[in-house]
Design an enzyme around this catalytic site. Structure first.
Site, PDB file in Angstrom:
ATOM      1  CG  LEU A 195     -73.762  24.017   2.941  1.00 29.89           C
ATOM      2  CD1 LEU A 195     -74.897  23.742   3.912  1.00 29.89           C
ATOM      3  CD2 LEU A 195     -72.416  23.853   3.647  1.00 29.89           C
ATOM      4  CG  HIS A 234     -68.537  16.594   1.667  1.00 30.72           C
ATOM      5  ND1 HIS A 234     -68.385  15.997   2.909  1.00 30.72           N
ATOM      6  CD2 HIS A 234     -69.728  16.134   1.190  1.00 30.72           C
ATOM      7  CE1 HIS A 234     -69.423  15.210   3.146  1.00 30.72           C
ATOM      8  NE2 HIS A 234     -70.254  15.269   2.122  1.00 30.72           N
ATOM      9  CD  GLU A 235     -71.639  17.586  -1.887  1.00 31.26           C
ATOM     10  OE1 GLU A 235     -71.850  16.493  -2.450  1.00 31.26           O
ATOM     11  OE2 GLU A 235     -72.149  17.898  -0.800  1.00 31.26           O
ATOM     12  CG  ASP A 261     -66.410   4.803   5.065  1.00 30.70           C
ATOM     13  OD1 ASP A 261     -66.188   3.625   5.425  1.00 30.70           O
ATOM     14  OD2 ASP A 261     -65.639   5.732   5.354  1.00 30.70           O
TER      15      ASP A 261
END
Length: 431
Positions: A195, A234-235, A261
């Site tokens: 995406l 998100h990006e 993370d």
């Protein structure tokens, strides 16, 4: 989930082969940087360490303290009418970013009580740029028609349709605006089940920004379960140095609990989460309630299942805005420009004319009113390779004959620049 940084980066092209939606190409992009562009990868790691050192050395709250505002320019690169999305999707996407990063999203109350204390307002806002890098009034949206029908991370980095080429005019895309002042977002036709993807801080300036598939950009987009604009949320998180909550260790030995993370208040998590889970969701790495934080924006759940950034994620993003991206909060990109480009061009009557076009043998490049400055004319093929460069001692109205007899049939890009303005034309060689 604080363990080792950037462990388990594995190319995930097998997912694309079987048509599964991967949602994000961030870890794939980092893998490609490490393999094909090691100097760029080293700079990414350095930016990460700089932010860590800043955070660890800071004894008071961040120096800017309040709200950070990030100017955004959206580059729509399209090869069909459907890919050339309406402005309304851009406007709605900015609204989603502002709601999600300020925790004003209407689904904030869906954060489970067990994680509600970890969720907060990032005090980061976004505006559509009101002036371009030259101070000219601008809409904050560029539109570029291209012959590249789709862009992919699952091709060789030297291929015409390699995804990063969307960031270069000479390669069929659109050049980035300066990353010191703008967040560049390219909207195009992404393939391979991805995406979108983002560049982390510290990389090459001309590649810096976020790339998102046109179907997944904006609220109420045609993206199915990814239709609420959360791909951009998100990006942009990646652009501000956040990692996936499971630590990108998808292909490690079971149980996959060794990745990280680098964030303390996101529970250890085995895999990416898809769909719309029911709380609590347990796995091998967080086997006791409350389980994993699947509603975090940095997981892979449906747009409607995401609703929070954690406190420590927010601290990391703000650290980045005071280190490697420290110029962004000082940008004037959100202030109204003082010059109307239409008036500039009308007064100067700047022109680049190319004829005949198409042609078999030669083209005539005619320039008018470049204020008697010397002009550089460059001809590129669509892979970005410079074919020829001609310097013209301009007198205000000049013609240059370009010999194309040795060029193969196809399209080429002509750029004429006087150091202030750049005008482009596409030429077509026929045989």
């Amino acid at each position: 989930m604080k363990k080792m940084l950037l462990s388990g980066l594995v190319l995930i092209s097998s997912f694309a082969v079987f048509g599964q939606t991967i949602r994000c190409g961030y870890d794939t992009y980092l893998k490609q940087l490490k393999q094909d562009f090691p100097e760029e990868y080293t700079k990414v790691l350095a930016a990460e360490e700089e932010a860590k050192a800043y955070s660890n050395a800071s004894t008071t709250y961040k120096t800017n303290g309040g709200i950070y505002t990030i100017p955004v320019v959206v580059h729509i690169v399209y090869s069909s009418t459907g890919q050339n999305i309406d402005d309304e999707f851009v406007f709605s996407q900015l609204e989603v970013l502002n709601e999600d990063f300020r925790r004003l999203n209407t689904d904030a109350d869906e954060t489970p009580a067990a994680f509600e204390g970890d969720a907060d307002d990032a005090q980061i806002e976004f505006c559509l740029a009101m002036q371009d890098p030259d101070g000219v009034i601008h809409s904050g949206i560029t539109r570029t028609e291209t012959d590249i029908t789709s862009w992919s991370l699952f091709v060789a980095t030297g291929a015409d349709n390699y995804a990063d080429n969307v960031k270069f005019t000479a390669k069929g895309g659109e050049d980035a605006w300066p990353r010191a002042d703008y967040l560049n977002i390219w909207v195009c036709n992404m393939t391979g089940g991805i995406l979108g993807y983002a560049t982390p801080p510290g990389g090459v300036a001309t590649k810096d920004g976020v790339v998102i598939g046109y179907k997944y950009f904006g609220d109420d987009s045609p993206g199915g379960v990814y239709d609420l604009g959360r791909t951009a949320t998100h990006e942009v998180g990646h652009w501000l140095s956040l990692k996936h909550v499971w630590g990108d260790d998808d292909f490690a030995a079971e149980p996959q609990c060794g990745g990280s993370d680098g964030i303390d208040d996101t529970p250890n998590q085995e895999d990416a989460t898809y769909g719309n889970p029911t709380f609590p969701l347990l796995d091998d790495c967080s086997a006791l309630s409350p389980g994993i934080q699947f509603m975090n924006y940095m997981d892979y759940t449906d747009d409607g299942a995401m609703n929070m950034f954690s406190n420590d994620q927010i601290t990391k993003m703000r650290d980045i805005l005071e280190t490697s991206r420290s110029t962004i909060p000082e940008s004037v990109g959100c202030e109204e420009g003082g010059v109307d480009i239409n008036e500039v061009l009308k007064n100067k009557l700047i022109q680049l004319s190319v004829y005949p076009n198409p042609s078999k043998s030669e083209f005539i490049f005619q320039m008018k009113n470049f204020e008697n400055k010397d002009i550089a004319i460059e001809v590129y093929n669509l892979t970005g390779e410079l074919i020829d460069r001609i310097l013209v001692s301009n007198t205000g109205d000049d013609k240059v004959v370009f010999d194309a007899q040795n060029l193969g049939a196809g399209d080429y890009l002509v750029k004429a620049s006087d150091g202030e303005f750049i005008l482009t034309q596409k030429i077509t060689v026929i045989k």
